[in-house]
Design a protein around this motif. Structure first.
Motif, PDB file in Angstrom:
ATOM      1  N   PHE A  18       0.839  -1.183   0.000  1.00  0.00           N
ATOM      2  CA  PHE A  18       0.000   0.000   0.000  1.00  0.00           C
ATOM      3  C   PHE A  18       0.875   1.234   0.000  1.00  0.00           C
ATOM      4  O   PHE A  18       1.924   1.264   0.629  1.00  0.00           O
ATOM      5  CB  PHE A  18      -0.919   0.007   1.224  1.00  0.00           C
ATOM      6  CG  PHE A  18      -1.897  -1.139   1.219  1.00  0.00           C
ATOM      7  CD1 PHE A  18      -3.048  -1.079   0.461  1.00  0.00           C
ATOM      8  CD2 PHE A  18      -1.649  -2.273   1.968  1.00  0.00           C
ATOM      9  CE1 PHE A  18      -3.947  -2.125   0.458  1.00  0.00           C
ATOM     10  CE2 PHE A  18      -2.544  -3.330   1.974  1.00  0.00           C
ATOM     11  CZ  PHE A  18      -3.700  -3.255   1.212  1.00  0.00           C
ATOM     12  N   MET A  19       0.410   2.239  -0.705  1.00  0.00           N
ATOM     13  CA  MET A  19       1.133   3.500  -0.764  1.00  0.00           C
ATOM     14  C   MET A  19       0.593   4.405   0.334  1.00  0.00           C
ATOM     15  O   MET A  19      -0.608   4.434   0.587  1.00  0.00           O
ATOM     16  CB  MET A  19       0.896   4.145  -2.138  1.00  0.00           C
ATOM     17  CG  MET A  19       1.583   5.473  -2.313  1.00  0.00           C
ATOM     18  SD  MET A  19       1.237   6.215  -3.907  1.00  0.00           S
ATOM     19  CE  MET A  19       2.216   5.185  -4.950  1.00  0.00           C
ATOM     20  N   GLU A  38      -1.864   3.125  -9.478  1.00  0.00           N
ATOM     21  CA  GLU A  38      -1.678   2.906  -8.045  1.00  0.00           C
ATOM     22  C   GLU A  38      -2.976   2.491  -7.354  1.00  0.00           C
ATOM     23  O   GLU A  38      -2.975   2.169  -6.174  1.00  0.00           O
ATOM     24  CB  GLU A  38      -1.155   4.185  -7.378  1.00  0.00           C
ATOM     25  CG  GLU A  38       0.100   4.752  -7.994  1.00  0.00           C
ATOM     26  CD  GLU A  38       1.304   3.826  -7.862  1.00  0.00           C
ATOM     27  OE1 GLU A  38       1.303   2.968  -6.948  1.00  0.00           O
ATOM     28  OE2 GLU A  38       2.242   3.972  -8.649  1.00  0.00           O
ATOM     29  N   LEU A  39      -4.090   2.516  -8.071  1.00  0.00           N
ATOM     30  CA  LEU A  39      -5.390   2.248  -7.464  1.00  0.00           C
ATOM     31  C   LEU A  39      -5.872   0.833  -7.741  1.00  0.00           C
ATOM     32  O   LEU A  39      -5.665   0.304  -8.826  1.00  0.00           O
ATOM     33  CB  LEU A  39      -6.427   3.241  -7.998  1.00  0.00           C
ATOM     34  CG  LEU A  39      -6.108   4.716  -7.795  1.00  0.00           C
ATOM     35  CD1 LEU A  39      -7.131   5.580  -8.508  1.00  0.00           C
ATOM     36  CD2 LEU A  39      -6.054   5.052  -6.323  1.00  0.00           C
ATOM     37  N   ASP A  40      -6.534   0.248  -6.767  1.00  0.00           N
ATOM     38  CA  ASP A  40      -7.202  -1.035  -6.952  1.00  0.00           C
ATOM     39  C   ASP A  40      -8.660  -0.724  -7.253  1.00  0.00           C
ATOM     40  O   ASP A  40      -9.448  -0.441  -6.353  1.00  0.00           O
ATOM     41  CB  ASP A  40      -7.083  -1.889  -5.690  1.00  0.00           C
ATOM     42  CG  ASP A  40      -7.848  -3.205  -5.798  1.00  0.00           C
ATOM     43  OD1 ASP A  40      -8.324  -3.543  -6.903  1.00  0.00           O
ATOM     44  OD2 ASP A  40      -7.979  -3.892  -4.772  1.00  0.00           O
ATOM     45  N   LEU A  41      -9.022  -0.735  -8.532  1.00  0.00           N
ATOM     46  CA  LEU A  41     -10.365  -0.348  -8.948  1.00  0.00           C
ATOM     47  C   LEU A  41     -11.350  -1.513  -8.913  1.00  0.00           C
ATOM     48  O   LEU A  41     -12.527  -1.329  -9.218  1.00  0.00           O
ATOM     49  CB  LEU A  41     -10.315   0.252 -10.360  1.00  0.00           C
ATOM     50  CG  LEU A  41      -9.443   1.505 -10.489  1.00  0.00           C
ATOM     51  CD1 LEU A  41      -9.391   1.973 -11.933  1.00  0.00           C
ATOM     52  CD2 LEU A  41      -9.932   2.601  -9.589  1.00  0.00           C
ATOM     53  N   SER A  42     -10.890  -2.696  -8.505  1.00  0.00           N
ATOM     54  CA  SER A  42     -11.767  -3.863  -8.517  1.00  0.00           C
ATOM     55  C   SER A  42     -12.927  -3.727  -7.532  1.00  0.00           C
ATOM     56  O   SER A  42     -13.973  -4.332  -7.718  1.00  0.00           O
ATOM     57  CB  SER A  42     -10.976  -5.126  -8.207  1.00  0.00           C
ATOM     58  OG  SER A  42     -10.476  -5.083  -6.878  1.00  0.00           O
ATOM     59  N   LYS A  43     -12.745  -2.921  -6.510  1.00  0.00           N
ATOM     60  CA  LYS A  43     -13.801  -2.751  -5.511  1.00  0.00           C
ATOM     61  C   LYS A  43     -14.330  -1.314  -5.483  1.00  0.00           C
ATOM     62  O   LYS A  43     -15.036  -0.932  -4.554  1.00  0.00           O
ATOM     63  CB  LYS A  43     -13.285  -3.135  -4.137  1.00  0.00           C
ATOM     64  CG  LYS A  43     -12.902  -4.603  -4.047  1.00  0.00           C
ATOM     65  CD  LYS A  43     -12.343  -4.947  -2.706  1.00  0.00           C
ATOM     66  CE  LYS A  43     -11.884  -6.403  -2.712  1.00  0.00           C
ATOM     67  NZ  LYS A  43     -11.156  -6.757  -1.520  1.00  0.00           N
ATOM     68  N   ALA A  44     -14.000  -0.527  -6.488  1.00  0.00           N
ATOM     69  CA  ALA A  44     -14.432   0.864  -6.525  1.00  0.00           C
ATOM     70  C   ALA A  44     -15.939   0.941  -6.767  1.00  0.00           C
ATOM     71  O   ALA A  44     -16.511   0.161  -7.519  1.00  0.00           O
ATOM     72  CB  ALA A  44     -13.689   1.611  -7.634  1.00  0.00           C
ATOM     73  N   LYS A  45     -16.568   1.875  -6.088  1.00  0.00           N
ATOM     74  CA  LYS A  45     -18.005   2.093  -6.241  1.00  0.00           C
ATOM     75  C   LYS A  45     -18.266   3.582  -6.368  1.00  0.00           C
ATOM     76  O   LYS A  45     -17.583   4.393  -5.753  1.00  0.00           O
ATOM     77  CB  LYS A  45     -18.761   1.569  -5.024  1.00  0.00           C
ATOM     78  CG  LYS A  45     -18.670   0.079  -4.832  1.00  0.00           C
ATOM     79  CD  LYS A  45     -19.435  -0.355  -3.606  1.00  0.00           C
ATOM     80  CE  LYS A  45     -19.263  -1.841  -3.376  1.00  0.00           C
ATOM     81  NZ  LYS A  45     -19.917  -2.286  -2.156  1.00  0.00           N
ATOM     82  N   GLN A  46     -19.255   3.916  -7.154  1.00  0.00           N
ATOM     83  CA  GLN A  46     -19.674   5.308  -7.239  1.00  0.00           C
ATOM     84  C   GLN A  46     -20.736   5.547  -6.176  1.00  0.00           C
ATOM     85  O   GLN A  46     -21.658   4.741  -6.029  1.00  0.00           O
ATOM     86  CB  GLN A  46     -20.240   5.618  -8.622  1.00  0.00           C
ATOM     87  CG  GLN A  46     -19.213   5.592  -9.709  1.00  0.00           C
ATOM     88  CD  GLN A  46     -19.804   5.977 -11.049  1.00  0.00           C
ATOM     89  OE1 GLN A  46     -20.986   5.808 -11.296  1.00  0.00           O
ATOM     90  NE2 GLN A  46     -18.976   6.501 -11.912  1.00  0.00           N
ATOM     91  N   PRO A  47     -20.628   6.643  -5.446  1.00  0.00           N
ATOM     92  CA  PRO A  47     -21.622   6.904  -4.408  1.00  0.00           C
ATOM     93  C   PRO A  47     -23.000   7.178  -5.013  1.00  0.00           C
ATOM     94  O   PRO A  47     -23.118   7.711  -6.112  1.00  0.00           O
ATOM     95  CB  PRO A  47     -21.078   8.143  -3.695  1.00  0.00           C
ATOM     96  CG  PRO A  47     -20.154   8.769  -4.671  1.00  0.00           C
ATOM     97  CD  PRO A  47     -19.615   7.674  -5.543  1.00  0.00           C
ATOM     98  N   ASN A  48     -24.020   6.807  -4.294  1.00  0.00           N
ATOM     99  CA  ASN A  48     -25.418   7.035  -4.681  1.00  0.00           C
ATOM    100  C   ASN A  48     -25.777   6.414  -6.023  1.00  0.00           C
ATOM    101  O   ASN A  48     -26.606   6.948  -6.762  1.00  0.00           O
ATOM    102  CB  ASN A  48     -25.740   8.530  -4.704  1.00  0.00           C
ATOM    103  CG  ASN A  48     -25.600   9.152  -3.345  1.00  0.00           C
ATOM    104  OD1 ASN A  48     -25.947   8.550  -2.336  1.00  0.00           O
ATOM    105  ND2 ASN A  48     -25.060  10.350  -3.283  1.00  0.00           N
TER     106      ASN A  48
END
Length: 102
Positions: A18-19, A38-48
């Motif tokens: 982790f950075m 640098e981002l792990d987008l596999s669990k990214a979610k957009q709010p609302n």
């Protein structure tokens, strides 16, 4: 299991690195490299953005006009309904905020 006892094809545990936030912010601010790597987008979610199915009954004339406009724009009926509702809700919310500010 040590490396000498591993079979070919066995999964290998890899420690995630982790950075620190300071390093990430510095990379972003300096704009020297693409921080997306640098981002792990596999669990990214957009709010609302959670969705809930609703059923709405429309008069036939309204469906016909929605379909005609959707066809003209090259989008689906559902898409045009979502966009128009979102625009109306944003407009209404904006006007309410302006009225409360005065």
């Amino acid at each position: 299991m040590s490396a000498s006892h591993r079979k070919i094809g066995d999964p290998v545990k890899v420690r995630q690195q982790f950075m620190k936030a300071k390093s990430f912010d510095k990379k972003f601010d300096e704009n020297k490299s693409d921080i997306i790597d640098e981002l792990d987008l596999s669990k990214a979610k957009q709010p609302n953005q959670a969705q809930k199915r609703v059923n709405v009954d429309f008069p036939v004339w309204m469906i016909d006009l929605l379909d005609k406009e959707a066809g003209r724009l090259g989008v689906t009926r559902q898409s045009i309904i979502k966009v128009w509702l979102a625009e109306r809700l944003e407009h209404t919310t904006y006007n309410k905020q302006r009225q409360s500010d005065t």
